[in-house]
Design an enzyme around this catalytic site. Structure first.
Site, PDB file in Angstrom:
ATOM      1  N   THR A   1      19.517  42.698  12.825  1.00 41.01           N
ATOM      2  CA  THR A   1      20.899  42.923  13.829  1.00 41.01           C
ATOM      3  C   THR A   1      21.017  41.472  14.563  1.00 41.01           C
ATOM      4  O   THR A   1      22.134  41.329  14.919  1.00 41.01           O
ATOM      5  CB  THR A   1      20.074  43.753  14.962  1.00 41.01           C
TER       6      THR A   1
ATOM      7  N   ILE B   1      11.916  49.353  17.487  1.00 36.81           N
ATOM      8  CA  ILE B   1      12.414  48.164  17.544  1.00 36.81           C
ATOM      9  C   ILE B   1      14.056  48.679  17.260  1.00 36.81           C
ATOM     10  O   ILE B   1      14.643  49.010  16.318  1.00 36.81           O
ATOM     11  CB  ILE B   1      12.232  47.170  16.399  1.00 36.81           C
TER      12      ILE B   1
ATOM     13  N   TYR C   1       7.955  45.082   7.893  1.00 38.50           N
ATOM     14  CA  TYR C   1       9.187  45.713   8.194  1.00 38.50           C
ATOM     15  C   TYR C   1       9.773  46.354   6.858  1.00 38.50           C
ATOM     16  O   TYR C   1      10.009  45.526   6.002  1.00 38.50           O
ATOM     17  CB  TYR C   1      10.135  44.725   8.511  1.00 38.50           C
TER      18      TYR C   1
ATOM     19  N   LYS D   1       7.335  48.109  11.364  1.00 36.63           N
ATOM     20  CA  LYS D   1       8.679  48.765  11.702  1.00 36.63           C
ATOM     21  C   LYS D   1       8.980  49.586  10.520  1.00 36.63           C
ATOM     22  O   LYS D   1       9.416  48.820   9.546  1.00 36.63           O
ATOM     23  CB  LYS D   1       9.583  47.583  12.074  1.00 36.63           C
TER      24      LYS D   1
END
Length: 290
Positions: A44, A202, A132, A160
């Protein structure tokens, strides 16, 4: 250690350059609205379009602005182990609380390769590392068994999880242990994720609705799922509208509506279609943000 609502921060731009003043404003706003952590230079944060210097500047500015009030989990992923080591070591040097490391993308390592990659990162620094796992973007999916092997390393502390597979939370509790930190990487399913044993998100939507997302997370962590469902109903249209086009573009547009940063993104991403803007406007009104 890391729980609750943590925005995957956008990276503000103005006229093609980093807008550090807007970034500082976002950090202050996020902390004031109740976010429990900050995650710069992830997907992001438009990390693929940042130079190494820009990447490090953004991390340093967020750490400085946060000033220890909430933890900073710095994006540090790469499909090149040597480059990822550089990012993890920089995150430690600048004072980040942890590094978020995506599974290597495009070159498609095996599970054995994933273990080698994350072991090298674990061994290169002293800060915690959060895996992640986002196979929809990286193509590689870290299995619960592989994650369990990595969880034996003392500084591999959590994941995540953006698989969208809620069963993974229970599977990873079994392979990694109940103390392994599991954070959702998908806003729309964060309620179910926490019900399975997750402890936070997150979040993309938390860029735009930090207080609502923080209160939603507080409700789930307190076991008040009736209250959490009320927040979910309020937020779900926004989760969906932000992702009609790439989520970070939607988040930046929404932030521009709130006067917090420009909606500018870097190519190959483009501004939103008018129909998407209208959907986000309606969702923000539904959530009480406009």
């Amino acid at each position: 250690m890391f729980k609750g609502s943590m925005p995957a921060l956008v990276t503000p731009f103005r006229n093609g350059e980093l807008d550090l003043e807007a970034l500082k404003r976002l950090v202050e706003w996020q902390i004031g609205e109740g976010s429990t952590g900050l995650v710069p230079v992830g997907t992001t944060g438009e990390s693929p379009t940042l130079s190494h210097e820009e990447h490090e500047t953004v991390v340093a500015e967020v750490v400085k602005a946060a000033a220890g009030r909430v933890p900073v989990i710095a994006g540090a992923g790469s499909n090149n182990t040597t480059e990822a080591i550089r990012f993890v070591q920089f995150a430690q040097r600048i004072g980040a609380d942890a590094a978020l490391v995506v599974t290597p993308y495009y070159n498609r390592p095996t599970q054995r390769g994933l273990i080698a990659h994350f072991t090298a990162l674990h061994d290169c620094a002293e800060i915690p590392i959060v895996i992640y796992n986002i196979p929809g973007r990286s193509v590689v999916d870290m299995t619960p068994a592989t994650m369990g092997a990595l969880a034996k390393l003392p500084r591999i502390v959590g994941v995540k999880d953006a698989t969208g597979d809620l069963a993974r939370v229970s599977q990873q509790r079994a392979s990694c242990g109940a103390d392994f930190i599991q954070l959702s990487g998908e806003d729309a399913t964060a309620l179910g994720f926490n019900a399975h044993g997750g402890v936070g998100c997150i979040s993309v939507t938390a860029n735009v609705a930090p207080r609502l997302c923080a209160e939603f997370q507080q409700a789930t962590l307190a076991g008040d799922y009736a209250k959490a469902l009320d927040y979910q109903d309020r937020l779900m249209p926004l989760h969906e509208a932000i992702f009609i086009e790439p989520g970070l573009v939607g988040a930046k547009y929404a932030l521009s509506k709130l006067g917090l940063c420009s909606e500018e993104v870097r190519s190959p991403l483009t501004g939103l279609e008018d129909s998407t803007k209208a959907a986000i406007d309606a969702a923000m009104k539904h959530a009480g943000l406009l």
